[in-house]
Scaffold this active site. Sequence first.
Site, PDB file in Angstrom:
ATOM      1  CB  SER A  46      -0.898   0.035   1.241  1.00 18.18           C
ATOM      2  OG  SER A  46      -1.772  -1.060   1.222  1.00 18.18           O
ATOM      3  N   PRO A  97       0.397   5.902  -0.119  1.00 20.09           N
ATOM      4  CG  PRO A  97       1.629   7.738   0.664  1.00 20.09           C
ATOM      5  CD  PRO A  97       1.783   6.373   0.054  1.00 20.09           C
ATOM      6  CB  SER A 120      -9.066  -0.408  -3.019  1.00 18.27           C
ATOM      7  OG  SER A 120      -9.606  -0.469  -1.723  1.00 18.27           O
ATOM      8  CB  THR A 147       0.626  -4.956   9.700  1.00 15.03           C
ATOM      9  OG1 THR A 147      -0.635  -4.432   9.319  1.00 15.03           O
ATOM     10  CG2 THR A 147       0.504  -5.722  11.010  1.00 15.03           C
ATOM     11  NE  ARG A 202      -7.485 -10.123   0.000  1.00 15.15           N
ATOM     12  CZ  ARG A 202      -7.442  -9.726  -1.256  1.00 15.15           C
ATOM     13  NH1 ARG A 202      -7.844 -10.529  -2.223  1.00 15.15           N
ATOM     14  NH2 ARG A 202      -7.014  -8.514  -1.560  1.00 15.15           N
ATOM     15  NE  ARG A 244     -27.272  -6.045  34.456  1.00 15.56           N
ATOM     16  CZ  ARG A 244     -27.109  -4.981  35.219  1.00 15.56           C
ATOM     17  NH1 ARG A 244     -26.195  -4.994  36.184  1.00 15.56           N
ATOM     18  NH2 ARG A 244     -27.829  -3.902  35.025  1.00 15.56           N
ATOM     19  N   GLY A 250     -24.876  -4.049  27.788  1.00 19.30           N
ATOM     20  CA  GLY A 250     -25.456  -2.746  28.124  1.00 19.30           C
ATOM     21  C   GLY A 250     -24.364  -1.713  28.367  1.00 19.30           C
ATOM     22  CD  GLU A 310      -3.570  -9.399   5.266  1.00 23.43           C
ATOM     23  OE1 GLU A 310      -3.653 -10.369   4.511  1.00 23.43           O
ATOM     24  OE2 GLU A 310      -2.952  -9.398   6.343  1.00 23.43           O
ATOM     25  CB  SER A 341     -16.301  -5.703   3.136  1.00 21.90           C
ATOM     26  OG  SER A 341     -15.967  -6.173   4.423  1.00 21.90           O
TER      27      SER A 341
HETATM   28  N1  CAA Z   1      -3.308 -14.461  -7.773  1.00 20.69           N
HETATM   29  C1  CAA Z   1      -2.442 -14.315  -8.813  1.00 20.69           C
HETATM   30  N2  CAA Z   1      -2.612 -13.397  -9.780  1.00 20.69           N
HETATM   31  C2  CAA Z   1      -3.697 -12.590  -9.675  1.00 20.69           C
HETATM   32  C3  CAA Z   1      -4.621 -12.685  -8.645  1.00 20.69           C
HETATM   33  C4  CAA Z   1      -4.396 -13.673  -7.658  1.00 20.69           C
HETATM   34  N3  CAA Z   1      -5.236 -13.825  -6.628  1.00 20.69           N
HETATM   35  N4  CAA Z   1      -5.582 -11.751  -8.819  1.00 20.69           N
HETATM   36  C5  CAA Z   1      -5.281 -11.088  -9.948  1.00 20.69           C
HETATM   37  N5  CAA Z   1      -4.134 -11.608 -10.461  1.00 20.69           N
HETATM   38  C6  CAA Z   1      -3.495 -11.201 -11.714  1.00 20.69           C
HETATM   39  C7  CAA Z   1      -4.470 -11.348 -12.872  1.00 20.69           C
HETATM   40  O1  CAA Z   1      -4.455 -12.673 -13.381  1.00 20.69           O
HETATM   41  C8  CAA Z   1      -3.940 -10.352 -13.855  1.00 20.69           C
HETATM   42  O2  CAA Z   1      -2.815 -10.896 -14.506  1.00 20.69           O
HETATM   43  P1  CAA Z   1      -2.646 -10.789 -16.121  1.00 20.69           P
HETATM   44  O3  CAA Z   1      -2.816  -9.345 -16.476  1.00 20.69           O
HETATM   45  O4  CAA Z   1      -1.299 -11.346 -16.355  1.00 20.69           O
HETATM   46  O5  CAA Z   1      -3.763 -11.618 -16.691  1.00 20.69           O
HETATM   47  C9  CAA Z   1      -3.399  -9.245 -12.962  1.00 20.69           C
HETATM   48  O6  CAA Z   1      -3.193  -9.816 -11.670  1.00 20.69           O
HETATM   49  C10 CAA Z   1      -4.325  -8.059 -12.856  1.00 20.69           C
HETATM   50  O7  CAA Z   1      -5.590  -8.518 -12.427  1.00 20.69           O
HETATM   51  P2  CAA Z   1      -6.824  -7.527 -12.341  1.00 20.69           P
HETATM   52  O8  CAA Z   1      -7.034  -6.894 -13.685  1.00 20.69           O
HETATM   53  O9  CAA Z   1      -7.965  -8.262 -11.718  1.00 20.69           O
HETATM   54  O10 CAA Z   1      -6.228  -6.405 -11.347  1.00 20.69           O
HETATM   55  P3  CAA Z   1      -6.839  -5.039 -10.863  1.00 20.69           P
HETATM   56  O11 CAA Z   1      -5.817  -3.982 -10.981  1.00 20.69           O
HETATM   57  O12 CAA Z   1      -8.197  -4.819 -11.437  1.00 20.69           O
HETATM   58  O13 CAA Z   1      -6.967  -5.321  -9.262  1.00 20.69           O
HETATM   59  C11 CAA Z   1      -7.966  -6.076  -7.230  1.00 20.69           C
HETATM   60  C12 CAA Z   1      -7.693  -6.344  -8.731  1.00 20.69           C
HETATM   61  C13 CAA Z   1      -8.700  -7.322  -6.741  1.00 20.69           C
HETATM   62  C14 CAA Z   1      -8.837  -4.856  -6.998  1.00 20.69           C
HETATM   63  C15 CAA Z   1      -6.612  -5.923  -6.487  1.00 20.69           C
HETATM   64  O14 CAA Z   1      -5.991  -4.689  -6.824  1.00 20.69           O
HETATM   65  C16 CAA Z   1      -6.747  -6.011  -4.991  1.00 20.69           C
HETATM   66  O15 CAA Z   1      -6.782  -7.101  -4.412  1.00 20.69           O
HETATM   67  N6  CAA Z   1      -6.810  -4.848  -4.303  1.00 20.69           N
HETATM   68  C17 CAA Z   1      -6.758  -4.806  -2.842  1.00 20.69           C
HETATM   69  C18 CAA Z   1      -5.345  -4.738  -2.376  1.00 20.69           C
HETATM   70  C19 CAA Z   1      -5.203  -5.109  -0.930  1.00 20.69           C
HETATM   71  O16 CAA Z   1      -5.732  -6.107  -0.457  1.00 20.69           O
HETATM   72  N7  CAA Z   1      -4.413  -4.328  -0.221  1.00 20.69           N
HETATM   73  C20 CAA Z   1      -4.082  -4.603   1.135  1.00 20.69           C
HETATM   74  C21 CAA Z   1      -2.600  -4.429   1.321  1.00 20.69           C
HETATM   75  S1  CAA Z   1      -1.852  -5.270   2.671  1.00 20.69           S
HETATM   76  C22 CAA Z   1      -2.448  -4.554   4.065  1.00 20.69           C
HETATM   77  O17 CAA Z   1      -3.602  -4.502   4.249  1.00 20.69           O
HETATM   78  C23 CAA Z   1      -1.498  -3.981   5.066  1.00 20.69           C
HETATM   79  C24 CAA Z   1      -1.016  -4.901   6.064  1.00 20.69           C
HETATM   80  O18 CAA Z   1       0.145  -4.807   6.434  1.00 20.69           O
HETATM   81  C25 CAA Z   1      -1.927  -5.898   6.711  1.00 20.69           C
END
Ligand code: CAA
Length: 381
Positions: free
Chosen positions: A126, A128, A132, A158, A244, A269, A340, A364, A367
């Site tokens: 991630s 700034p 998503s 994290t 996840r 209670r 309560g 991660e 929803s």
């Molecule tokens: N496994 C492997 N490859 C994957 C995949 C998966 N699960 N999902 C997508 N891909 C690949 C696709 O096959 C595609 O590849 P090709 O172009 O070669 O065919 C490529 O990735 C792009 O796929 P999309 O077009 O679906 O990608 P997108 O840009 O539309 O994004 C999304 C999809 C689901 C929205 C994704 O961006 C996403 O999951 N976003 C959320 C990110 C997230 O969870 N961030 C949290 C960060 S970690 C955190 O929270 C902090 C911490 O420290 C806990």
Amino acid sequence: MHFDLTDEQRALRDMVRDFARNELKPIAAEIDEHHKFPTDIVKKMGELGLMGVAFPDEYGGAGMDYVSYSIAIEELSWACASTGVICSAHSSLATDPIYKWGNEEQKKKYIPKMASGEWIGCFALSEPQAGSDASQQATVAVQKGDKWILNGTKNFITNGREAEIAIVFAQTDKEKRHKGITAFIVEKNNFPGISVGKVEDKLGIRGSSTTQLILEDCEIPDANRLGDVGVGFRVAMSTLDGGRIGIASQALGIAARALDESVAYSKERHAFGKPIADLQAIQWKIADMATEIDAARLLTWRAAWMKDGKMNFSRQAAMAKLFASEAAMRATTQGIQIHGGYGYCRDYPMERLFRDAKITEIYEGTSEIQRLVIASSVIRE
Ligand code: CAA
């Protein structure tokens, strides 16, 4: 089909349960109150094998499966959700991509130290302006001889403060969008040019650190590139699939604790001349909580079982996280209602559970992102 745990999984659950209830539960409120990273607890978890549950013995792991890992995260989170996410981000988001995408040299160098808990890991995707929409990476990596020079800022990381190892994603070819992203294993205290920026002051999971990581001409040897140039987005997405399951397990632990606290309180209670557990209004809430927790656990264990079986489990992990995190929010909301006024006060753990539950619907993948992953998989089928 059977729903029983194996003897090994049951033994692990009992061991983690004892540890979490005897050593972690008594200090969880203090960890939350003072934003205290539980250093001694993490050290003990390393000694017990909990920092590397699902990695093979040959790399210093406990050699167990991902279902066992899910059980361990649930039990830890039942006592302290901060500790649950410290372990989950370290295991699923930092160690697992090295195990899945690393070469033999990288696995031998990093996994044993991480599985023992000597080195904590974090995952720096991630930014700034890229949450998503994770492919919009502004961090850039430029190759210079056998080194890469990274510049950029990572957000909401994290374990960012304690981590020795950061899995960092950067754009190596802007023209190629997500196909121009590459992953790196960064030794945070050994490589020049990486530092911890802002440390966030959060609503919940206050014992875990959430920080910025700043990369300023950070020099990384090519030997620390994780996977091929340009496959970083796949590394990130496949890592988050496993992560996840960890967060679903964390949410499950929070929800299960909310239920246990609510049942205990409703038996003690009294109102209208009897324990409130005898009132249907309370019983219905308890019934809904128990049913949703069971459903969340089945979804979570199924996703973990599919990961163990090397099946494609992206959709099932998203379903587990979506349902478990929303169930945790409902369970903690109803748990406060059952308590309560006491539920709203810090003398009882309910308000902490409520604050801790909220993040499971956000990190991660929110929803909304889980619904997007699920819907696109269902429609594609
Ligand atoms: N496994 C492997 N490859 C994957 C995949 C998966 N699960 N999902 C997508 N891909 C690949 C696709 O096959 C595609 O590849 P090709 O172009 O070669 O065919 C490529 O990735 C792009 O796929 P999309 O077009 O679906 O990608 P997108 O840009 O539309 O994004 C999304 C999809 C689901 C929205 C994704 O961006 C996403 O999951 N976003 C959320 C990110 C997230 O969870 N961030 C949290 C960060 S970690 C955190 O929270 C902090 C911490 O420290 C806990």
